[in-house]
Each structure stands twice: as C-alpha cells, then as structure tokens.
Design a protein around this motif. Sequence first.
Motif, PDB file in Angstrom:
ATOM      1  N   LEU A 156       5.887  -2.010  -8.366  1.00 34.59           N
ATOM      2  CA  LEU A 156       6.399  -2.817  -7.254  1.00 34.59           C
ATOM      3  C   LEU A 156       5.292  -3.124  -6.254  1.00 34.59           C
ATOM      4  N   GLY A 157       4.459  -2.132  -5.961  1.00 35.39           N
ATOM      5  CA  GLY A 157       3.359  -2.364  -5.038  1.00 35.39           C
ATOM      6  C   GLY A 157       2.394  -3.408  -5.561  1.00 35.39           C
ATOM      7  N   LEU A 158       2.093  -3.365  -6.867  1.00 34.10           N
ATOM      8  CA  LEU A 158       1.184  -4.346  -7.454  1.00 34.10           C
ATOM      9  C   LEU A 158       1.786  -5.750  -7.418  1.00 34.10           C
ATOM     10  N   VAL A 159       3.089  -5.845  -7.644  1.00 33.35           N
ATOM     11  CA  VAL A 159       3.754  -7.155  -7.601  1.00 33.35           C
ATOM     12  C   VAL A 159       3.625  -7.766  -6.205  1.00 33.35           C
ATOM     13  N   VAL A 160       3.942  -6.972  -5.194  1.00 35.85           N
ATOM     14  CA  VAL A 160       3.872  -7.476  -3.813  1.00 35.85           C
ATOM     15  C   VAL A 160       2.431  -7.829  -3.450  1.00 35.85           C
ATOM     16  N   LEU A 161       1.492  -6.981  -3.834  1.00 39.43           N
ATOM     17  CA  LEU A 161       0.084  -7.231  -3.529  1.00 39.43           C
ATOM     18  C   LEU A 161      -0.402  -8.508  -4.199  1.00 39.43           C
ATOM     19  N   ALA A 162      -0.060  -8.688  -5.484  1.00 38.01           N
ATOM     20  CA  ALA A 162      -0.494  -9.880  -6.213  1.00 38.01           C
ATOM     21  C   ALA A 162       0.095 -11.141  -5.598  1.00 38.01           C
ATOM     22  N   LEU A 163       1.352 -11.088  -5.210  1.00 41.70           N
ATOM     23  CA  LEU A 163       1.984 -12.271  -4.618  1.00 41.70           C
ATOM     24  C   LEU A 163       1.331 -12.656  -3.297  1.00 41.70           C
ATOM     25  N   SER A 164       1.031 -11.664  -2.473  1.00 38.95           N
ATOM     26  CA  SER A 164       0.417 -11.983  -1.191  1.00 38.95           C
ATOM     27  C   SER A 164      -0.959 -12.625  -1.375  1.00 38.95           C
ATOM     28  N   HIS A 165      -1.725 -12.145  -2.347  1.00 38.93           N
ATOM     29  CA  HIS A 165      -3.044 -12.723  -2.599  1.00 38.93           C
ATOM     30  C   HIS A 165      -2.928 -14.110  -3.236  1.00 38.93           C
ATOM     31  N   LEU A 166      -1.916 -14.303  -4.062  1.00 38.86           N
ATOM     32  CA  LEU A 166      -1.716 -15.636  -4.643  1.00 38.86           C
ATOM     33  C   LEU A 166      -1.432 -16.664  -3.555  1.00 38.86           C
ATOM     34  N   VAL A 167      -0.612 -16.274  -2.582  1.00 35.48           N
ATOM     35  CA  VAL A 167      -0.308 -17.185  -1.479  1.00 35.48           C
ATOM     36  C   VAL A 167      -1.565 -17.513  -0.699  1.00 35.48           C
ATOM     37  N   ASP A 168      -2.376 -16.487  -0.431  1.00 32.27           N
ATOM     38  CA  ASP A 168      -3.624 -16.712   0.315  1.00 32.27           C
ATOM     39  C   ASP A 168      -4.578 -17.631  -0.445  1.00 32.27           C
ATOM     40  N   LEU A 169      -4.619 -17.487  -1.771  1.00 28.32           N
ATOM     41  CA  LEU A 169      -5.513 -18.324  -2.576  1.00 28.32           C
ATOM     42  C   LEU A 169      -5.012 -19.755  -2.673  1.00 28.32           C
ATOM     43  N   PRO A 194       0.812  -1.223   0.000  1.00 27.40           N
ATOM     44  CA  PRO A 194       0.000   0.000   0.000  1.00 27.40           C
ATOM     45  C   PRO A 194       0.842   1.269   0.000  1.00 27.40           C
ATOM     46  N   VAL A 195       1.948   1.255   0.754  1.00 28.06           N
ATOM     47  CA  VAL A 195       2.812   2.428   0.820  1.00 28.06           C
ATOM     48  C   VAL A 195       3.419   2.718  -0.547  1.00 28.06           C
ATOM     49  N   ALA A 196       3.905   1.651  -1.218  1.00 26.52           N
ATOM     50  CA  ALA A 196       4.524   1.827  -2.527  1.00 26.52           C
ATOM     51  C   ALA A 196       3.519   2.344  -3.560  1.00 26.52           C
ATOM     52  N   ILE A 197       2.309   1.785  -3.555  1.00 26.00           N
ATOM     53  CA  ILE A 197       1.289   2.210  -4.515  1.00 26.00           C
ATOM     54  C   ILE A 197       0.888   3.661  -4.256  1.00 26.00           C
ATOM     55  N   LEU A 198       0.686   4.037  -2.978  1.00 22.37           N
ATOM     56  CA  LEU A 198       0.301   5.407  -2.642  1.00 22.37           C
ATOM     57  C   LEU A 198       1.411   6.388  -3.039  1.00 22.37           C
ATOM     58  N   ALA A 199       2.662   6.060  -2.676  1.00 19.45           N
ATOM     59  CA  ALA A 199       3.776   6.945  -3.032  1.00 19.45           C
ATOM     60  C   ALA A 199       3.922   7.051  -4.539  1.00 19.45           C
ATOM     61  N   GLY A 200       3.769   5.921  -5.207  1.00 25.53           N
ATOM     62  CA  GLY A 200       3.885   5.944  -6.664  1.00 25.53           C
ATOM     63  C   GLY A 200       2.796   6.775  -7.316  1.00 25.53           C
ATOM     64  N   LEU A 201       1.567   6.679  -6.792  1.00 26.27           N
ATOM     65  CA  LEU A 201       0.464   7.454  -7.351  1.00 26.27           C
ATOM     66  C   LEU A 201       0.688   8.950  -7.148  1.00 26.27           C
ATOM     67  N   ILE A 202       1.182   9.331  -5.981  1.00 26.56           N
ATOM     68  CA  ILE A 202       1.470  10.749  -5.729  1.00 26.56           C
ATOM     69  C   ILE A 202       2.547  11.257  -6.683  1.00 26.56           C
ATOM     70  N   MET A 203       3.619  10.464  -6.862  1.00 27.33           N
ATOM     71  CA  MET A 203       4.691  10.882  -7.776  1.00 27.33           C
ATOM     72  C   MET A 203       4.199  10.943  -9.211  1.00 27.33           C
ATOM     73  N   PHE A 204       3.334  10.001  -9.581  1.00 24.95           N
ATOM     74  CA  PHE A 204       2.838   9.964 -10.957  1.00 24.95           C
ATOM     75  C   PHE A 204       1.894  11.130 -11.241  1.00 24.95           C
ATOM     76  N   ARG A 205       1.042  11.453 -10.275  1.00 22.40           N
ATOM     77  CA  ARG A 205       0.045  12.519 -10.489  1.00 22.40           C
ATOM     78  C   ARG A 205       0.608  13.908 -10.218  1.00 22.40           C
ATOM     79  N   ARG A 206       1.532  13.996  -9.257  1.00 22.40           N
ATOM     80  CA  ARG A 206       2.023  15.306  -8.841  1.00 22.40           C
ATOM     81  C   ARG A 206       3.459  15.586  -9.265  1.00 22.40           C
TER      82      ARG A 206
END
Length: 562
Positions: free
Chosen positions: A144-157, A116-128
């Motif tokens: 990077l945030g999407l990669v980490v998020l996808a991996l964590s959900h894959l493990v849970d599934l 979440p931190v990486a995605i939020l920081a990335g969105l701020i840098m991309f938009r601002r």
Amino acid sequence: MGSSMSFSVTLLDLAGFAALLLWGIHMVQTGVMRALGPRLKVVLGRALRHPLQGFVAGAAVTTLLQSSTATALMVSGFTAAGLVALVPALAVMLGANIGTTLIVQVLSFDVTAVAPVAILAGLIMFRRGAGTGMRDLGRVMIGLGLVVLALSHLVDLLRPLEDAPSIRMLLGAVATVPLLDVLLAAVLTWAVHSSVAVVLITASLAAQGVVPPNAAIALVLGANLGSAIAPVVEAMGRDDAAARRLPMGNLINRILGVAVALALIEPIGRWMVEFQPDTSRVAVDFHTLFNLATALVFLPLLKPFARALEWLYPDREDAADPTRPRYLTAADRDMPVLALGAAAREALRLADALEEMLDEAAGALLTGDRRRIAETRGRDDIPDRLNREIRTYLAMLDPEDMSPADRRRVEEILAFSANMEQAADVVCGRLMTDAGKRLKRGIAFSSAQQAELDQLMERLKANIRLASSLFMTADPRAARLLALEKTAFRDSETLAARRHFDRLRQGLATLADASGLHIDIVRDLKLVNSHVVAAAAYPVLARTGELLDTRIAAGPEPADLS
C-alpha cells in the motif's frame, strides 16, 4: 539535445514509477492471498448461494485483493468445477467491478503522507513479525505504501507534461478518436493486469490537462474493458464450456456497457463536467458511476443472461464420460445428509473403476499387448478426477451444519476415495510397468504361475466388492474378513519369494527371470489389496477398538538400566 535528453529521462521515470505502482498492487494482492486465501475462498463459496450475497462478497474480496482479475480467476475455477451456479458467479463479477472503484476512490485522494508510515510499519511487521500472518500483513502494508508513493510521483512527473508540445500533440491526436482511446487503454490494462493503475494514471493525466474530459472517459471505458480480457484468455486455454461462461459473461457485460457509454460520450462528457467541475475527479467519479450503472442494469437480468451463456457455451461433456461426477450436485450441499450420501455414491464409482482397471490389467499382463497396456495406463484419469471432485465437494460443506457423526463420515469417505485412487495408481503404474517388462523381455509364465496370478486377481476383485459393501454397511464382521485378506496376500508373497530363491540357487536363469517378475506382480497386487483394506476395513475396526496400533507382539518389559 538537452530537451531530448530530459524527455527521455522523464519517460524512464514514468515507466519506473508505473512499474513501482504495479509492484505495490502485486504485493498487496499476494500478501492478502497468503494471509486470507483459504478464508476468502470459503467466504466466496458461502456467498455464491445467492446473487446479492455474491455481489457484496465480490466487492469486498476485490477491495482486499486490489484486483478484479484475481477475483475473476478464483470464481471461474469454482464455476468450472461445477461447485457454484452461473447466476451468483456473474453477480460476484459485478461486485468485483464495484470493488475496483472503491480502491480507485480511496487512492485518488492525497494520501501521500501515509506512504512512509505504511512502508515503515510494514517493514517492521515483516522483519519482526512472530508469525507468518503478521509477515503477510506487513507485505500488504509495504505494498500500500508503494502504491501511494508511486502515484504521488507519477502526478509530479505528469504535471510538467502539460506544456510539452510533443506530448500534447500525441495525446491530442489520440483524444480526438474515443474508440482509439478505448482500445489503447484496454490493451494497456490487459498487459499490466490492473485497471486500477490505468484509471489512476488517466486521472493524473486529466488533472494536469494533458487529456480532455471526453478522452479521460474513453480511457476509463477501455480500462474497464481490458480488465475482462485476462480471464477470457485464461479460459480459452481450457477445453471446457463451463470454464468459459463466466469470463465471457463478464466480457460481454463490459462490451455492452462500453458500447452504450461510447455512443453517448458527448452528452456524458458534458454532464460529467457539470456534475464534477474538478477535472482531476472526472475519470475517478465516472469509473464509479459506470460500474454502478452496469451493475444496476445487469443484476435483474442475470438469470436470462446466464441461460443465454449456457446456450452459447453448451456442455460438450459426454454424460457417459467415466471421469465425470454423476451425483455431486451443488443443490445438496446445503443439507449434509444429502451431500454425504451423494459423495458416498460417487466414492463407490472409484471402487467400480478399480475393478474394471484390474480386468484390463489382467488382460494386459496375460497378452503383453502394447495397446492394452497403454489403454490401462490411460484409465488413470478416472480415479484421479473423481477423487479430486469428491475432495473439493466435501471441502465446500459448512462444518457448522454437520454433526460429529457427519464429520466422521466425511473422514471415512475421504479415506475410502483416497485409498481407492492410490490402489488405481498402483494398477496403472507398477502393474503396467510389470506388463511392459514381460513384453520387452519375452518372459513366459508357467501354467502354475499364471493360475496363481489369475487366482489372486479374482480374490482381489472380490475384496474390492467386499470393501464397497463394507463402506456402506460398516459391518464389523465384514471388516474382520477383509482385514484377514492381508494375511492371504502376504502368504502368497512369501511363497513366491521362496520359489524364486530356489530357482536362483539352482542356477535356472530363465525360470528365475519369470519367477522374479512373478514375485513383483504378486507384491504389487498385495499393495493394491492393502489400499483396499485400508479404504474400508480399518475405519470400522478403529471405531470398534479392534485395530491394533502395531503388529509387533508384546514382549517382556525392558530391563531397568538405572
């Protein structure tokens, strides 16, 4: 019914998060390439002078790009263009394979909180972000945030699948045949262009006990094999032996390593379980050890391996091929004085090619032969490739090794070769269009018109020879003589236009058609001459302060309207 529906939804979720994982890797790769693409190519270009430097650079660049395939395609382009030797290029690929293991090692740990931190920081840098560099960095952070998020959900599934009878039966059947595991993972890796994703998914499966350690090792071997397939497929589409050597060398490296590991998979599996009791780490650590082992084995053998590849894929290019550079050698790039001399000699071949094309064009204009027109058009590849090779060669020189005089000479060579190529484009394009019009309309020139065109052709060829001499001597007297030739061609155009207008006024339609085409040819020859003058005379005149900014005569001062 309910369990069937639940299983379908689970598969859909798996496919969705796998796609999210791949998209995250894609965002990281594109963000890095947009932000650092030219710099990465410069780093690789400098590193490709020595195998060990290439090995380190390959690991670093692949870690940034999150893809050994991207590194392979980039370096393959260098080797295909003859800009780097095969040995350091092979070393880069060994380093690239290490780079993928570094990515896998980092992403294999529990870094879910970072997403979440990486995605939020990335969105701020991309938009601002104030500049494109900040936006590109934001894209990398979001990826990077999407990669980490996808991996964590894959493990849970994947965790509940441990108890799913159908999945355990399917994977159990596959797990009993290691070769089938290798082929399955290789095809999957080639399809998604990411060995990182396949290894991480394999690690998740192993962590949940869905696949045993030996099957996980075989799947990792397949991922390593599959990562080498895409560059080979790309190279096979090119009819160039040099473009195939590096991808095939990397594939052979992978095949030999996989074959040895597959033959020893039983003892390797037992040793890995003892070495790493945590089943969730077996696939990840084996991936690292496998690539380290292949690098250690192949690095000392790169020279004989490169010779074997050159024997397997010999140069089929004809030494007499006019499109092939003759003087641009990678060995001279370390010494700008030699490199600039080689580039200048290659640029002179552009002038020779232009003169030969004018001879062909004169014959095509005189005879109106379709075959000669087509042959002259086909010669356009010669200046195009030579100019491209010269630009690429000079771009690889280190600016820090060049003096101000060297940098000025680079600009002169680039200007000369670019103008000669543009002049050749006019000959192959506009002049051959004129020849086609003459053939289609059945236009016949008068003896005076034909004599004038022949005279202009000869004068233009003499100017090309003068430009070649001036390019090497930089004599201001020759530069002034060549620049004055623009006046002669301009006068010819004015005279031809006046005669054409007179025929139109007299209502001589047949003669007007001939004179109209005649003036088109004169104008095209004038344009060719303008490029020839700009190629050699203008740089010298500009240096001596004799080149005016404008041809407009100085007039009276503008009136004060205040």
